[in-house]
Design an enzyme around this catalytic site. Structure first.
Site, PDB file in Angstrom:
ATOM      1  CE  LYS A  49      -4.003  -1.050  -2.335  1.00 49.69           C
ATOM      2  NZ  LYS A  49      -3.357  -0.739  -1.194  1.00 49.69           N
ATOM      3  CB  CYS A 133      -8.041  -0.731   4.668  1.00 48.24           C
ATOM      4  SG  CYS A 133      -7.415   0.749   3.924  1.00 48.24           S
TER       5      CYS A 133
HETATM    6  O1  RRO Z   1      -4.876   1.247   0.256  1.00 44.80           O
HETATM    7  C1  RRO Z   1      -4.496   1.782   1.218  1.00 44.80           C
HETATM    8  O2  RRO Z   1      -4.803   2.854   1.727  1.00 44.80           O
HETATM    9  C2  RRO Z   1      -3.988   0.827   2.447  1.00 44.80           C
HETATM   10  C3  RRO Z   1      -4.370  -0.340   2.675  1.00 44.80           C
HETATM   11 BR1  RRO Z   1      -5.867  -1.133   1.827  1.00 44.80          BR
HETATM   12  C4  RRO Z   1      -4.023  -1.069   3.823  1.00 44.80           C
HETATM   13  O3  RRO Z   1      -4.359  -2.218   4.251  1.00 44.80           O
HETATM   14  N1  RRO Z   1      -2.851  -0.520   4.457  1.00 44.80           N
HETATM   15  C5  RRO Z   1      -2.529   0.749   4.058  1.00 44.80           C
HETATM   16  O4  RRO Z   1      -1.435   1.185   4.716  1.00 44.80           O
HETATM   17  N2  RRO Z   1      -3.168   1.584   3.061  1.00 44.80           N
END
Ligand code: RRO
Length: 322
Positions: A49, A133
């Protein structure tokens, strides 16, 4: 008996993956338990993650919703256990699988801090720097990473700083682009730097799913807006992979990500130019057995087409000849 051996291994420059299929960052790769399971799975590599310098709880629940027909929407808000947890976790493990550390600092300075830390770890094969993100609130004044993936001038300046302090293999997780000229400009910038790979694409930002019975949005953060992933985004992922394949230096590999649910989807990603693929939404829904299923389905397609390795067809998408 047919003895031909079909090889779906791949390499991202010097990094060798025994299978070209791996998880996408964010999909069941946040906790110790999830990472231990991934280590035992048949995925060709593991990515974590996206992490930050300190642990984060992320946005309020419900923040993920799946619909079989279309895919997923999420506004997780970067929940993660902090970089030290991920570095310590792999420090203790023995594995032949390449380990990709995804980082997503909210500011340039935080990303420099994370890269300096990653530089010191001998267990990390590469960093995937998340420039895309979709779910971080723009009102955070310290956040000067917002939209950097969409601004080739800012991106170039940032990468110049990155390569002054970071020496190990680096890849970038890119947002989806919707114009050829936009991809051409970003590729022109990326070609100037010693980047190992790009991952195309992150979820498509600012979608909404609606529950018509309740007449409401389905996730709570950001008024129901979130990043769209899964089946629905495959054509956009393929277009981004294809155009980056055409415009990037051949030494920069492409990892395809978006809408993979079966072996044909992997075939299509590779045909457009991907050297490996990441599976997000469908992995969350199906769990660890997905890697064996996808591998089987992909090999069966290669077998029927008489291809022995992904290098026999990678990037060879033809014009419509009719
Ligand atoms: O954690 C998120 O909300 C998230 C991330 Br960091 C990302 O790069 N892509 C996404 O769809 N959610």
């Amino acid at each position: 008996m047919d003895t031909k051996k079909i090889d779906i291994s791949t390499s991202i420059k010097k990094i060798k993956l025994s299978s070209c299929i791996m998880n996408a960052s964010g999909a069941l790769c946040s906790t110790e338990q999830e990472l231990n399971k991934l280590l035992k799975s048949s995925s060709g590599a593991i990515i974590t993650k996206s992490c930050t310098s300190s642990p984060r709880k992320g946005n309020m629940n419900p923040r993920y919703f799946f619909c079989k027909k279309y895919g997923s929407i999420n506004s997780m808000g970067l929940p993660n256990l902090g970089i030290d947890f991920y570095l310590d976790f792999f420090e203790k493990k023995k594995t032949k699988k390449p380990i990709f550390l995804s980082i997503s600092g909210l500011s340039k300075e935080e990303n420099f801090f994370l890269l300096r830390k990653a530089n010191l770890s001998s267990k990390i094969s590469a960093v995937e720097l998340n420039l895309s993100c979709p779910n971080i609130l723009g009102k955070d004044k310290k956040n000067n990473m917002i939209n950097i993936g969409y601004d080739s001038y800012k991106l170039s300046y940032f990468l110049k700083e990155v390569f002054k302090l970071y020496e190990k293999p680096l890849g970038l997780k890119l947002p989806p682009y919707f114009n050829e000229i936009h991809i051409k400009n970003i590729a022109f910038t990326l070609n100037k730097y010693p980047i190992y790979f790009v991952t195309c694409i992150n979820s498509i930002p600012n979608g909404i799913f609606i529950n018509s019975t309740n007449e409401s949005v389905v996730i709570s953060p950001k008024k129901g807006f979130g990043g769209i992933g899964g089946k629905m985004i495959k054509p956009f992922a393929l277009a981004n992979i294809r155009l980056f394949y055409l415009y990037l230096r051949k030494e920069i590999s492409i990892i395809g990500c978006g809408g993979i649910t079966n072996g044909k989807d992997i075939f299509d990603h590779v045909l457009c130019g991907a050297s490996a693929v990441q599976v997000g939404t469908q992995f969350i829904e199906e769990g660890l057995t997905i890697f064996d299923r996808l591998e089987k389905e992909f090999i069966s397609i290669l077998d029927k087409k008489n291809y022995l390795s992904i290098n026999n067809f990678k990037g060879n998408l033809k014009k419509n000849l009719i």
